[in-house]
Design an enzyme around this catalytic site. Structure first.
Site, short mmCIF file in Angstrom:
data_model
loop_
_atom_site.label_atom_id
_atom_site.label_comp_id
_atom_site.label_asym_id
_atom_site.label_seq_id
_atom_site.Cartn_x
_atom_site.Cartn_y
_atom_site.Cartn_z
N ASP A 101 0.80 -1.22 0.00
CA ASP A 101 0.00 0.00 0.00
C ASP A 101 0.84 1.28 0.00
O ASP A 101 0.33 2.36 0.26
CB ASP A 101 -0.94 0.01 1.21
CG ASP A 101 -0.18 -0.07 2.54
OD1 ASP A 101 1.07 -0.14 2.51
OD2 ASP A 101 -0.83 -0.04 3.61
N CYS A 104 5.08 -0.31 2.54
CA CYS A 104 5.62 -1.67 2.68
C CYS A 104 6.97 -1.69 3.39
O CYS A 104 7.31 -2.68 4.04
CB CYS A 104 5.73 -2.35 1.32
SG CYS A 104 6.76 -1.49 0.11
N HIS A 257 8.94 -3.31 -4.11
CA HIS A 257 8.17 -3.77 -2.96
C HIS A 257 9.11 -4.39 -1.93
O HIS A 257 9.98 -5.20 -2.26
CB HIS A 257 7.15 -4.81 -3.42
CG HIS A 257 6.27 -5.33 -2.33
ND1 HIS A 257 5.44 -4.51 -1.58
CD2 HIS A 257 6.08 -6.59 -1.85
CE1 HIS A 257 4.77 -5.26 -0.70
NE2 HIS A 257 5.15 -6.51 -0.84
N CYS A 393 35.74 -37.30 20.81
CA CYS A 393 34.61 -37.74 19.98
C CYS A 393 33.91 -36.51 19.42
O CYS A 393 33.54 -35.61 20.18
CB CYS A 393 33.62 -38.56 20.81
SG CYS A 393 32.14 -39.03 19.87
N CYS A 498 36.95 -32.20 -2.01
CA CYS A 498 38.03 -33.19 -1.88
C CYS A 498 37.64 -34.50 -2.56
O CYS A 498 38.46 -35.17 -3.19
CB CYS A 498 38.38 -33.43 -0.41
SG CYS A 498 39.12 -31.99 0.38
#
Length: 522
Positions: A101, A104, A257, A393, A498
């Site tokens: 409108d 925005c 917009h 880990c 790789c």
């Protein structure tokens, strides 16, 4: 499709009472001079919405949901122009539907922070009154400097006298009026320009990044016919950096917009950030930083680091075998308090409609949906963001195996000591390490599909950078020494590059693969 007309077309429609609370709070949070440099918010400018995960829904229902909430035309256009979602190391952004409108820009910024549009014109009225009530010479001088540098001035040899500049500036102020325009065949409000984005960034004490094409294109042919300078970074330079919120608001601009570009909650390894470069024509190009003075221009890189949280991300270069470190700005996660969090209410509504939708689909589809949801709950939703307690880990514990990962837990249960060095990695471990369920089998990265793949050259493989670069990721490192990328599920512990290098040169062992690294800073 069932549910298509039931899902709301905007977040606020899921809970009108919450939306009203937000509308009440925003004007109350405003501060006007003389207590500050410019009109600004105390705390409300620090909020950010983040969309919920989409992978738990079936593709058919997911499509319905996307059509309800997202601006798919803007997403397709910006992705085709390689302005949006071109870098696979960062989370995908999706544009939410926004009212066109003339207001925005304000609607988009308001949605990004609070999940509602600026229908009460709080932001627009604040912008207008700020320009009317404070000393605007700083803004005016920055605007003049940028105007003189613009393509329009340079190519036409245009010159303004003092009267021209005053008239233009007065017109720019009038454009921000919250009064509905009386002209026929026009939008209710005057559309806003770059200088208004800069002033808004200062009102919000928060950087604004706009992703946009560099030219205005014909809607019919797609050919360019005018330069466009909206895209780039707008820093709140009237404020000291320590008084600003360093997570930017990210907007898309396409076909005149604005839309908010929001992240999605996702358990994948991508980083919540937006690149500060574009990737086009065989090179990386810095986003423009708007409305800097001459002195600030010389300190541009430092200013970006002060007003944004800048991180470096490795991406594959256009030339084979090259890796670039590009700058990116970290993005905020969803942080709205529950009492004003509209995303939560929308998600609950969607879940309700999804159950109804499942009852109406054919049995075959329902089985597929159920299986997909079960895979997700087993592979991702049970994971904890905590490393396995076994020394060295790289994997993560789950609810059922804490304080160990699945493999360490199983080995300890069997009385085995030490970790097995095997080239085959269990799928659960790869998922625990952050690679997620075979990406693309359930949904695309981030959970939202897009029309058409992005063509080569592309960013790094769709896995996160290694742990030594980003503590927030849960991905595993490629086993090639010094390689900055992470392994691909299907490539036996190697990253995509790789693996490809080894396929091209069978005699080349993984540890001999090298990458030439160049630094491209935004």
């Amino acid at each position: 499709m069932a549910g298509q007309n039931i899902l709301p077309q905007a977040l606020y429609q899921s809970n009108m009472l919450k939306a009203m609370k937000i509308r009440e709070r925003t004007p109350e949070d405003l501060v006007k001079p003389p207590s500050g440099i410019i009109h600004h918010f105390r705390t409300m400018h620090r909020y950010t919405i983040e969309m919920f995960r989409m992978c738990q829904f079936c593709p058919q229902f997911r499509e319905t949901l996307q059509k309800s909430l997202t601006d798919q035309a803007t997403q397709t256009s910006l992705e085709r122009q390689r302005k949006l979602n071109w870098c696979r190391e960062v989370r995908r952004l999706v544009p939410l539907k926004t009212n066109g409108d003339g207001n925005c820009l304000m609607h988009a910024a308001s949605q990004y922070m609070w999940g509602i549009e600026d229908i009460d014109l709080v932001l627009r009225k604040t912008l207008f009154s700020a320009l009317r009530e404070i000393d605007t010479r700083n803004f005016k001088l920055r605007w003049q400097r940028e105007a003189v540098k613009s393509q329009e001035f340079v190519e036409t040899g245009l010159h303004y006298d003092t009267r021209n500049w005053e008239e233009e500036w007065e017109y720019l102020i009038e454009m921000t009026s919250p009064e509905i325009s009386g002209a026929r065949n026009r939008l209710p409000y005057n559309a806003l320009e770059e200088i208004h984005i800069f002033i808004l960034a200062n009102i919000l004490r928060r950087p604004i990044i706009v992703l946009a094409d560099k030219v205005v294109r014909s809607l019919e042919s797609g050919s360019s016919f005018a330069p466009l300078n909206v895209g780039g970074v707008y820093l709140p330079l009237l404020w000291p950096a320590e008084e600003c919120y360093r997570y930017p608001i990210v907007l898309g601009y396409d076909n005149m917009h604005f839309t908010p570009l929001v992240t999605l909650k996702d358990s994948g390894p991508e980083i919540r950030a937006v690149p500060l470069v574009t990737s086009e024509q065989g090179r990386f190009e810095d986003l423009n930083v708007h409305f800097l003075t001459d002195a600030e221009e010389r300190e541009k890189e430092q200013l970006l680091k002060e007003y944004l949280i800048v991180i470096e991300i490795p991406v594959q270069g256009w030339d084979h075998g090259t890796t670039h470190l590009i700058n990116a700005a970290k993005l905020d996660e969803g942080n709205l308090p529950k009492e004003i969090n509209l995303v939560e209410d929308y998600f609950q509504l969607v879940q309700h409609e999804y159950k109804k939708w499942q009852e109406n689909v054919e049995p075959g589809r329902r089985e597929t949906c159920s299986r997909n949801r079960q895979e997700l709950s087993l592979s991702q939703l049970s994971l904890l963001q905590m490393k396995c307690e076994t020394p060295n880990c790289p994997f993560y514990m789950s609810v059922n195996t804490q304080p160990y990962c699945h493999e360490c837990f199983e080995q300890r249960s069997q009385g085995n000591k030490g970790r097995k060095q095997s080239s085959k990695v269990a799928p659960e471990k790869l998922k625990a390490a952050g690679s997620g369920p075979s990406r693309g089998d359930i949904c695309e990265p981030g959970g939202w599909t897009s029309e058409g793949p992005v063509t080569e050259p592309r960013s790094a493989p769709p896995t996160a950078p290694s742990l030594f670069l980003y503590s927030e990721t849960t991905a595993m490192k490629c086993r090639t020494p010094d390689c900055p990328f992470t392994l691909n599920v299907h490539h036996n512990g190697l990253c995509e590059r790789c693996y490809n290098s080894r396929q091209l040169s069978p005699s080349t062992k993984p540890h001999t693969a090298t990458h030439s690294v160049s630094h491209q800073r935004a």
